[in-house]
Design a protein around this motif. Structure first.
Motif, mmCIF file in Angstrom:
data_model
loop_
_atom_site.group_PDB
_atom_site.id
_atom_site.type_symbol
_atom_site.label_atom_id
_atom_site.label_comp_id
_atom_site.label_asym_id
_atom_site.label_seq_id
_atom_site.Cartn_x
_atom_site.Cartn_y
_atom_site.Cartn_z
ATOM 1 N N PRO A 120 12.343 37.895 9.478
ATOM 2 C CA PRO A 120 12.317 36.651 10.263
ATOM 3 C C PRO A 120 12.119 35.387 9.426
ATOM 4 C CG PRO A 120 10.975 38.348 11.312
ATOM 5 C CD PRO A 120 11.335 38.865 9.959
ATOM 6 N N LYS A 121 11.341 35.486 8.349
ATOM 7 C CA LYS A 121 11.024 34.284 7.586
ATOM 8 C C LYS A 121 12.258 33.640 6.983
ATOM 9 C CE LYS A 121 7.387 32.553 4.555
ATOM 10 N NZ LYS A 121 6.211 32.927 3.728
ATOM 11 N N GLY A 122 13.277 34.453 6.703
ATOM 12 C CA GLY A 122 14.523 33.895 6.187
ATOM 13 C C GLY A 122 15.157 32.929 7.177
ATOM 14 N N ARG A 123 15.090 33.279 8.447
ATOM 15 C CA ARG A 123 15.632 32.391 9.486
ATOM 16 C C ARG A 123 14.798 31.124 9.621
ATOM 17 N NH1 ARG A 123 20.900 33.335 10.470
ATOM 18 N NH2 ARG A 123 21.292 35.518 10.993
ATOM 19 N N PHE A 124 13.474 31.276 9.408
ATOM 20 C CA PHE A 124 12.629 30.084 9.447
ATOM 21 C C PHE A 124 13.009 29.127 8.320
ATOM 22 C CE2 PHE A 124 8.894 27.811 7.844
ATOM 23 C CZ PHE A 124 8.584 27.055 8.962
ATOM 24 N N ARG A 125 13.210 29.672 7.116
ATOM 25 C CA ARG A 125 13.613 28.834 5.993
ATOM 26 C C ARG A 125 14.958 28.149 6.285
ATOM 27 N NH1 ARG A 125 8.840 28.357 3.715
ATOM 28 N NH2 ARG A 125 8.173 30.089 2.389
ATOM 29 N N GLU A 126 15.884 28.910 6.812
ATOM 30 C CA GLU A 126 17.205 28.363 7.113
ATOM 31 C C GLU A 126 17.104 27.236 8.135
ATOM 32 O OE1 GLU A 126 21.624 29.993 8.423
ATOM 33 O OE2 GLU A 126 19.828 31.076 9.080
ATOM 34 N N GLY A 127 16.359 27.477 9.213
ATOM 35 C CA GLY A 127 16.212 26.448 10.236
ATOM 36 C C GLY A 127 15.534 25.202 9.707
ATOM 37 N N SER A 128 14.516 25.362 8.861
ATOM 38 C CA SER A 128 13.801 24.219 8.305
ATOM 39 C C SER A 128 14.716 23.372 7.431
ATOM 40 C CB SER A 128 12.596 24.705 7.498
ATOM 41 O OG SER A 128 11.685 25.412 8.315
ATOM 42 N N CYS A 129 15.560 24.041 6.628
ATOM 43 C CA CYS A 129 16.506 23.311 5.775
ATOM 44 C C CYS A 129 17.530 22.552 6.608
ATOM 45 C CB CYS A 129 17.223 24.284 4.839
ATOM 46 S SG CYS A 129 16.159 25.065 3.613
ATOM 47 N N LEU A 130 18.069 23.211 7.588
ATOM 48 C CA LEU A 130 19.073 22.574 8.441
ATOM 49 C C LEU A 130 18.480 21.379 9.178
ATOM 50 C CD1 LEU A 130 20.729 25.824 9.810
ATOM 51 C CD2 LEU A 130 21.895 24.063 8.455
ATOM 52 N N ARG A 131 17.255 21.521 9.627
ATOM 53 C CA ARG A 131 16.602 20.408 10.324
ATOM 54 C C ARG A 131 16.399 19.228 9.381
ATOM 55 N NH1 ARG A 131 11.688 22.348 13.591
ATOM 56 N NH2 ARG A 131 10.719 22.550 11.544
ATOM 57 N N ALA A 156 19.950 27.099 16.285
ATOM 58 C CA ALA A 156 20.561 28.433 16.269
ATOM 59 C C ALA A 156 19.832 29.351 15.287
ATOM 60 C CB ALA A 156 22.038 28.318 15.900
ATOM 61 N N ALA A 157 19.425 28.808 14.142
ATOM 62 C CA ALA A 157 18.705 29.614 13.156
ATOM 63 C C ALA A 157 17.339 30.033 13.690
ATOM 64 C CB ALA A 157 18.552 28.835 11.852
ATOM 65 N N PHE A 158 16.624 29.086 14.300
ATOM 66 C CA PHE A 158 15.314 29.423 14.870
ATOM 67 C C PHE A 158 15.459 30.423 16.020
ATOM 68 C CE2 PHE A 158 13.997 25.029 13.288
ATOM 69 C CZ PHE A 158 13.304 25.546 12.201
ATOM 70 N N ALA A 159 16.508 30.269 16.808
ATOM 71 C CA ALA A 159 16.738 31.209 17.917
ATOM 72 C C ALA A 159 17.025 32.602 17.389
ATOM 73 C CB ALA A 159 17.887 30.716 18.788
ATOM 74 N N ALA A 160 17.744 32.682 16.244
ATOM 75 C CA ALA A 160 18.007 33.987 15.637
ATOM 76 C C ALA A 160 16.706 34.627 15.159
ATOM 77 C CB ALA A 160 18.980 33.826 14.467
ATOM 78 N N GLY A 161 15.794 33.808 14.612
ATOM 79 C CA GLY A 161 14.492 34.326 14.205
ATOM 80 C C GLY A 161 13.679 34.789 15.395
ATOM 81 N N GLN A 162 13.816 34.059 16.500
ATOM 82 C CA GLN A 162 13.080 34.426 17.717
ATOM 83 C C GLN A 162 13.526 35.795 18.237
ATOM 84 O OE1 GLN A 162 13.724 31.771 21.056
ATOM 85 N NE2 GLN A 162 11.631 32.064 21.769
ATOM 86 N N LYS A 163 14.793 36.114 18.080
ATOM 87 C CA LYS A 163 15.281 37.424 18.518
ATOM 88 C C LYS A 163 14.676 38.543 17.674
ATOM 89 C CE LYS A 163 19.673 35.892 20.510
ATOM 90 N NZ LYS A 163 21.151 35.972 20.422
ATOM 91 N N LEU A 164 14.376 38.230 16.400
ATOM 92 C CA LEU A 164 13.746 39.224 15.530
ATOM 93 C C LEU A 164 12.268 39.386 15.842
ATOM 94 C CD1 LEU A 164 15.414 38.174 12.135
ATOM 95 C CD2 LEU A 164 16.003 40.150 13.552
ATOM 96 N N GLU A 165 11.645 38.317 16.348
ATOM 97 C CA GLU A 165 10.219 38.339 16.697
ATOM 98 C C GLU A 165 10.018 37.745 18.087
ATOM 99 O OE1 GLU A 165 7.255 37.872 12.969
ATOM 100 O OE2 GLU A 165 8.455 36.092 13.392
ATOM 101 N N PRO A 166 10.440 38.428 19.121
ATOM 102 C CA PRO A 166 10.383 37.841 20.469
ATOM 103 C C PRO A 166 8.975 37.531 20.960
ATOM 104 C CG PRO A 166 10.974 40.180 20.549
ATOM 105 C CD PRO A 166 11.045 39.771 19.120
ATOM 106 N N ASP A 167 7.966 38.156 20.387
ATOM 107 C CA ASP A 167 6.596 37.916 20.843
ATOM 108 C C ASP A 167 5.902 36.797 20.073
ATOM 109 O OD1 ASP A 167 6.810 39.961 22.730
ATOM 110 O OD2 ASP A 167 6.147 41.491 21.293
ATOM 111 N N ASN A 168 6.561 36.256 19.074
ATOM 112 C CA ASN A 168 5.969 35.188 18.272
ATOM 113 C C ASN A 168 6.287 33.840 18.911
ATOM 114 O OD1 ASN A 168 5.144 33.325 16.350
ATOM 115 N ND2 ASN A 168 5.969 34.485 14.607
ATOM 116 N N LYS A 169 5.289 33.197 19.488
ATOM 117 C CA LYS A 169 5.489 31.939 20.211
ATOM 118 C C LYS A 169 5.807 30.764 19.286
ATOM 119 C CE LYS A 169 4.745 33.802 24.192
ATOM 120 N NZ LYS A 169 5.886 34.014 25.125
#
Length: 470
Positions: free
Chosen positions: A220-231, A241-254
């Motif tokens: 999941p952290k890879g998607r967080f890095r990607e989303g942060s860079c894009l932002r 879209a990147a953060f949403a992809a990370g959310q699918k990997l960790e659906p319970d992480n708010k």
């Protein structure tokens, strides 16, 4: 040109019993079910009888209000609805939802919306590649010790806020680590990405983030890095879209929802998003006015006497943040295309424009050849919207087209025509001549105190002043 997109009261939330659920696909699924015509048999209050209830199509106005109650922005609605459509495409035939609802119609309207200005950023056709193969081609003797030492130095430099040195040490660690070795190559790219972001090298950081995702797609952290860079690069839709992809990997992480919401807020502050939001709120009234006119070769003009930043804000977000809710007086007018262009040409030549726009949202002069070309096309509603934007209080012009479908009328509530004027309308027409209609009067004229009901047409030129028709 590019493809793009008020609630009036809190009643829809009670009617649909829609509680906020982080703007989920499940929310939209329930809304589609409620928007689907159906017959329900329910027991009477005394439970001695069965009552048959017929539920008709919900209107676009009810959908707009329901989306506001669910705290959807146009962007989050479009994103989640696309996810719903993907789920439906994979569902068994007997389990599919109806596709003939006002929710689907709303999606198609916003998806087919075209705006002349401002230009909408078009998402990249292909995602940019990762950082390339910097890692070691083969495992060298003692590479683990070399990589671990370089990684430790990188971590220490990062801790001391020496980010430039951190980048250098992480690079050394990457070059020492083979792809198929025991080292966690993806974490090295993730760490270098974070360091590069700190020195302002966002493009290089994004390349590292995407390499990290390629190496470890389920991390999941890879998607967080990607989303942060894009932002940080201002590519906000892609960041979501990147953060949403990370959310699918960790659906319970708010925390993912927080990142999505943070990015959605940045999107909502952009003029493009404010236009979408304002138009989504006005859509039921705009379409009602267009259908009342019943003429294809013309332009519906809206003079919105209010600030776009306030009117283009989501009502639910403004309430949450204690911000001022947008209000405006709106003038609706309809002219044949020829008369519209004649008025526009005269307005653009005016030395003291008042009550009409001569520039677009980006401050560029409106150009008749561009507008004339843009407003061409069949099966579309052509709209010119003037709205104030900025501290100077000047109107900015926005040109829009909306796709029209044969079944659209089912979802638009036809407003009751206002009573005809009891006296002459010469004075009203005289005011219009000075505020945007120097060459040709509007065929239909109406008003709206927004948020509030539409009064259209207040003046029907053929009925009230036939001698004024050009």
């Amino acid at each position: 040109t590019a493809i793009l997109p008020q609630s009036r009261c809190a009643a829809p939330a009670a009617r649909f019993n829609l509680a906020r659920s982080d703007m989920s696909v499940a929310d939209l699924r329930r809304l589609v079910q409620r928007a689907t015509p159906r017959v329900e048999d329910v027991r009477s209050p005394d439970r001695t009888d069965i009552i048959r209830r017929h539920h008709e199509h919900l209107s676009l106005r009810e959908i707009v209000d329901a989306l506001d109650a669910l705290e959807f922005s146009p962007a989050s609605f479009m994103r989640r609805f696309e996810e719903l459509l993907a789920e439906e495409a994979a569902a068994a035939e007997g389990d599919k939802l109806s596709e003939d609802t006002a929710v689907h119609q709303m999606f198609r309207l916003l998806n087919g919306l075209r705006v002349l200005c401002p230009q909408v950023p078009i998402p990249e056709a292909e995602r940019s590649a990762g950082a390339g193969e910097e890692w070691a081609a083969t495992a060298q003797q003692g590479w683990q010790e070399v990589a671990a030492a370089a990684k430790a130095k990188g971590a220490e430099c990062f801790k001391q806020k020496d980010f430039k040195s951190a980048v250098e040490h992480y690079t050394s660690a990457i070059k020492a680590t083979p792809k198929d070795g025991e080292g966690e190559l993806h974490t090295l790219y993730s760490n270098r990405c974070a360091a590069r972001l700190q020195v302002g090298a966002a493009e290089a950081a994004l390349s590292d983030a995407r390499t990290c995702v390629q190496l470890a797609p389920t991390w999941p952290k890879g998607r967080f890095r990607e989303g942060s860079c894009l932002r940080q690069l201002g590519k906000l839709e892609e960041a979501v879209a990147a953060f949403a992809a990370g959310q699918k990997l960790e659906p319970d992480n708010k925390d993912w929802e927080k990142e999505v919401d943070k990015t959605d807020k940045l999107i909502s502050e952009q003029p493009v998003a404010q236009i979408r939001q304002l138009l989504m709120q006005l859509l039921p009234d705009v379409l009602a006015a267009w259908q009342r006119v019943g003429e294809a070769d013309g332009v519906l003009q809206l003079q919105v006497n209010g600030d776009l930043a306030e009117l283009g804000a989501c009502k639910w977000r403004a309430i949450r943040e204690g911000a001022k809710l947008g209000k405006a007086q709106i003038r609706y007018s309809f002219l044949q295309r020829k008369g519209y262009l004649a008025n526009l040409a005269a307005n653009l030549q005016s030395s003291a424009p008042e009550g009409f726009a001569t520039i677009d949202l980006e401050g560029n002069p409106l150009k008749i050849p561009e507008i004339s070309t843009f407003l061409g096309g069949a099966a579309v509603a052509m709209i010119h919207l003037d709205v104030k934007n900025g501290k100077d209080g000047k109107f900015r012009g926005i040109l829009l087209t909306l796709p029209l479908e044969d079944g659209l009328k089912r979802f638009v509530v036809k407003p009751k025509d206002p009573e005809p004027p009891k006296g002459a309308v010469d004075s009203v027409l005289g005011l219009q001549r000075k505020s945007g209609f120097p060459k040709s009067y509007p065929r239909y004229l109406g008003f709206q105190m927004f948020p509030g009901d539409l009064n259209f047409p207040v003046i029907d030129l053929l009925r009230d002043a036939p001698g004024s028709i050009d």
